[in-house]
Write an enzyme that holds these catalytic residues in place. Sequence first.
Site, PDB file in Angstrom:
ATOM      1  N   ASN A   1       0.874  -0.609  -0.123  1.00  0.00           N
ATOM      2  CA  ASN A   1       0.440   0.005  -0.296  1.00  0.00           C
ATOM      3  C   ASN A   1       0.742   1.267   0.135  1.00  0.00           C
ATOM      4  OD1 ASN A   1      -1.883  -1.493  -0.147  1.00  0.00           O
ATOM      5  ND2 ASN A   1      -2.337  -1.580   2.223  1.00  0.00           N
TER       6      ASN A   1
ATOM      7  N   HIS B   1      -6.398   1.082  13.062  1.00  0.00           N
ATOM      8  CA  HIS B   1      -6.514   0.131  12.401  1.00  0.00           C
ATOM      9  C   HIS B   1      -5.426  -1.248  12.995  1.00  0.00           C
ATOM     10  CE1 HIS B   1      -7.160   3.777   9.213  1.00  0.00           C
ATOM     11  NE2 HIS B   1      -7.274   3.414   9.908  1.00  0.00           N
TER      12      HIS B   1
ATOM     13  N   LYS C   1       2.170  -4.849   9.479  1.00  0.00           N
ATOM     14  CA  LYS C   1       2.742  -4.198   8.269  1.00  0.00           C
ATOM     15  C   LYS C   1       3.944  -4.075   9.119  1.00  0.00           C
ATOM     16  CE  LYS C   1      -2.367  -2.353   8.912  1.00  0.00           C
ATOM     17  NZ  LYS C   1      -2.665  -1.335   9.253  1.00  0.00           N
TER      18      LYS C   1
END
Length: 202
Positions: free
Chosen positions: A49, A62, A72
């Site tokens: 992303n 999040h 992540k």
Amino acid sequence: MDFRRLRVLDAYEFTPRIFPDDRGLFSAPFQAEALRETVGHPLRLAQTNHSVSRRGVIRGIHFADTPPGQAKYVYCPRGSMLDVVVDLRVGSPTFGQWDTALLDDTDFRAMYIAEGLGHAFIALEDDTAMSYLCSEPYNPSGEHGVNPLDPELDLPWPADLTPILSEKDRNAPTVAEAREQGLLPAYDDCVAYYEKLRSLPS
């Protein structure tokens, strides 16, 4: 590459070497072997992303249903940001705690956020870019958030910046409300998933 274990369990800051010369510089913000040695398993790369934010924009907090969740690995290729990890795993020894890292285009530090942890950041200057390497693809039905302005968390957003939030993030529940609603991941489920990842062939 150096790493720093953050106050939140299963979150790490990585600092790569920088190689400047008369042409500019070179760095490798993500190094698979360094990550594997640190967390005990490789990062399964399912999606990348990229976001660009103006000064004061907060994205987060999040997190995703775990398992499988979404680990992540994030770094800032342009601009600067204060990156935040929050332990949202009910039952964790560090539940409700947070830690931060300054990510920028000078040192190219990166943050690893394991499955089940909450992630947010605030852009410290205009045109700040964030690059995310994600272990799982985006799953709308499994994605959640808690309010980054939750007074119980008291996150260290800079006082000189006016927070700019999406409507979804501004209306997200507090950590206490999300816990009452059964939205938060269980620490035991997350740990079992981490062990599963460590047992897979690398």
